[in-house]
Design a protein around this motif. Structure first.
Motif, PDB file in Angstrom:
ATOM      1  N   VAL A  17      43.716  27.859  47.284  1.00 32.90           N
ATOM      2  CA  VAL A  17      42.283  28.117  47.133  1.00 32.90           C
ATOM      3  C   VAL A  17      41.979  29.590  47.364  1.00 32.90           C
ATOM      4  CG1 VAL A  17      40.011  27.654  48.138  1.00 32.90           C
ATOM      5  CG2 VAL A  17      41.572  25.767  47.673  1.00 32.90           C
ATOM      6  N   VAL A  18      42.597  30.186  48.367  1.00 30.44           N
ATOM      7  CA  VAL A  18      42.359  31.606  48.640  1.00 30.44           C
ATOM      8  C   VAL A  18      42.838  32.456  47.469  1.00 30.44           C
ATOM      9  CG1 VAL A  18      43.046  33.550  50.109  1.00 30.44           C
ATOM     10  CG2 VAL A  18      42.352  31.380  51.133  1.00 30.44           C
ATOM     11  N   ARG A  19      44.026  32.147  46.926  1.00 29.02           N
ATOM     12  CA  ARG A  19      44.520  32.900  45.758  1.00 29.02           C
ATOM     13  C   ARG A  19      43.541  32.797  44.600  1.00 29.02           C
ATOM     14  NH1 ARG A  19      49.300  30.643  47.186  1.00 29.02           N
ATOM     15  NH2 ARG A  19      49.171  29.048  45.572  1.00 29.02           N
ATOM     16  N   GLN A  20      43.015  31.583  44.377  1.00 30.97           N
ATOM     17  CA  GLN A  20      42.097  31.389  43.249  1.00 30.97           C
ATOM     18  C   GLN A  20      40.783  32.119  43.475  1.00 30.97           C
ATOM     19  OE1 GLN A  20      41.851  27.138  43.091  1.00 30.97           O
ATOM     20  NE2 GLN A  20      43.607  26.948  41.744  1.00 30.97           N
ATOM     21  N   THR A  21      40.278  32.091  44.700  1.00 31.64           N
ATOM     22  CA  THR A  21      38.972  32.697  44.954  1.00 31.64           C
ATOM     23  C   THR A  21      39.025  34.206  45.112  1.00 31.64           C
ATOM     24  OG1 THR A  21      39.168  32.271  47.322  1.00 31.64           O
ATOM     25  CG2 THR A  21      37.998  30.636  46.003  1.00 31.64           C
ATOM     26  N   THR A  22      40.199  34.744  45.379  1.00 32.31           N
ATOM     27  CA  THR A  22      40.299  36.193  45.514  1.00 32.31           C
ATOM     28  C   THR A  22      40.870  36.843  44.259  1.00 32.31           C
ATOM     29  OG1 THR A  22      42.454  35.995  46.604  1.00 32.31           O
ATOM     30  CG2 THR A  22      40.501  36.146  48.021  1.00 32.31           C
ATOM     31  N   ALA A  23      41.058  36.048  43.219  1.00 32.32           N
ATOM     32  CA  ALA A  23      41.530  36.593  41.944  1.00 32.32           C
ATOM     33  C   ALA A  23      40.454  37.532  41.390  1.00 32.32           C
ATOM     34  CB  ALA A  23      41.800  35.467  40.960  1.00 32.32           C
ATOM     35  N   PRO A  24      40.834  38.460  40.555  1.00 36.71           N
ATOM     36  CA  PRO A  24      39.846  39.368  39.972  1.00 36.71           C
ATOM     37  C   PRO A  24      38.707  38.604  39.281  1.00 36.71           C
ATOM     38  CG  PRO A  24      42.065  40.056  39.402  1.00 36.71           C
ATOM     39  CD  PRO A  24      42.187  38.719  40.075  1.00 36.71           C
ATOM     40  N   ALA A  25      37.517  39.111  39.459  1.00 33.63           N
ATOM     41  CA  ALA A  25      36.336  38.428  38.914  1.00 33.63           C
ATOM     42  C   ALA A  25      36.350  38.358  37.392  1.00 33.63           C
ATOM     43  CB  ALA A  25      35.074  39.129  39.393  1.00 33.63           C
ATOM     44  N   ASP A  26      37.095  39.212  36.722  1.00 39.04           N
ATOM     45  CA  ASP A  26      37.061  39.206  35.267  1.00 39.04           C
ATOM     46  C   ASP A  26      37.746  37.982  34.664  1.00 39.04           C
ATOM     47  OD1 ASP A  26      39.718  41.686  34.672  1.00 39.04           O
ATOM     48  OD2 ASP A  26      39.661  39.845  35.833  1.00 39.04           O
ATOM     49  N   GLU A  27      38.319  37.109  35.504  1.00 45.89           N
ATOM     50  CA  GLU A  27      38.903  35.878  34.990  1.00 45.89           C
ATOM     51  C   GLU A  27      37.820  34.863  34.608  1.00 45.89           C
ATOM     52  OE1 GLU A  27      41.846  34.324  37.589  1.00 45.89           O
ATOM     53  OE2 GLU A  27      43.049  36.134  37.505  1.00 45.89           O
ATOM     54  N   LEU A  28      36.634  35.045  35.115  1.00 46.78           N
ATOM     55  CA  LEU A  28      35.534  34.155  34.767  1.00 46.78           C
ATOM     56  C   LEU A  28      34.837  34.668  33.519  1.00 46.78           C
ATOM     57  CD1 LEU A  28      33.781  33.468  38.171  1.00 46.78           C
ATOM     58  CD2 LEU A  28      35.134  31.883  36.830  1.00 46.78           C
ATOM     59  N   PRO A  29      34.359  33.749  32.685  1.00 49.47           N
ATOM     60  CA  PRO A  29      33.566  34.196  31.531  1.00 49.47           C
ATOM     61  C   PRO A  29      32.345  34.979  32.006  1.00 49.47           C
ATOM     62  CG  PRO A  29      34.095  31.861  31.378  1.00 49.47           C
ATOM     63  CD  PRO A  29      34.526  32.325  32.745  1.00 49.47           C
ATOM     64  N   ALA A  30      31.886  35.879  31.203  1.00 48.93           N
ATOM     65  CA  ALA A  30      30.763  36.741  31.581  1.00 48.93           C
ATOM     66  C   ALA A  30      29.515  35.935  31.939  1.00 48.93           C
ATOM     67  CB  ALA A  30      30.450  37.713  30.449  1.00 48.93           C
ATOM     68  N   ASP A  31      29.252  34.822  31.220  1.00 45.93           N
ATOM     69  CA  ASP A  31      28.061  34.035  31.524  1.00 45.93           C
ATOM     70  C   ASP A  31      28.166  33.364  32.892  1.00 45.93           C
ATOM     71  OD1 ASP A  31      30.089  32.426  30.473  1.00 45.93           O
ATOM     72  OD2 ASP A  31      28.683  30.944  29.718  1.00 45.93           O
TER      73      ASP A  31
END
Length: 70
Positions: A17-31
């Motif tokens: 969970v920590v790895r997933q939540t601290t991943a770079p924000a650009d992995e999420l779609p812009a919306d």
């Protein structure tokens, strides 16, 4: 995303969970990033750890919603 088998070790689950939540924000779609930014503006008086947990819950909700619409 492929389904992960149940991990009985809570430390492994927390690390994932920590790895997933601290991943770079650009992995999420812009919306989704824009939705998080708008929603999180209203959150006040929480520390960084709580904000990280809230973001993880937000992203998990988005991912669950995406799985349901497929």
């Amino acid at each position: 995303m492929p389904r992960r088998p149940h991990d009985p070790d809570p430390n492994s689950a927390i690390a994932r969970v920590v790895r997933q939540t601290t991943a770079p924000a650009d992995e999420l779609p812009a919306d989704v990033e824009a939705a998080w930014a708008a929603w999180s503006r209203s959150i006040q008086r929480v520390d960084a750890r709580t904000m990280t947990l809230l973001r993880a819950a937000f992203e998990a909700g988005v991912q669950a919603g995406q799985r349901r619409t497929r």
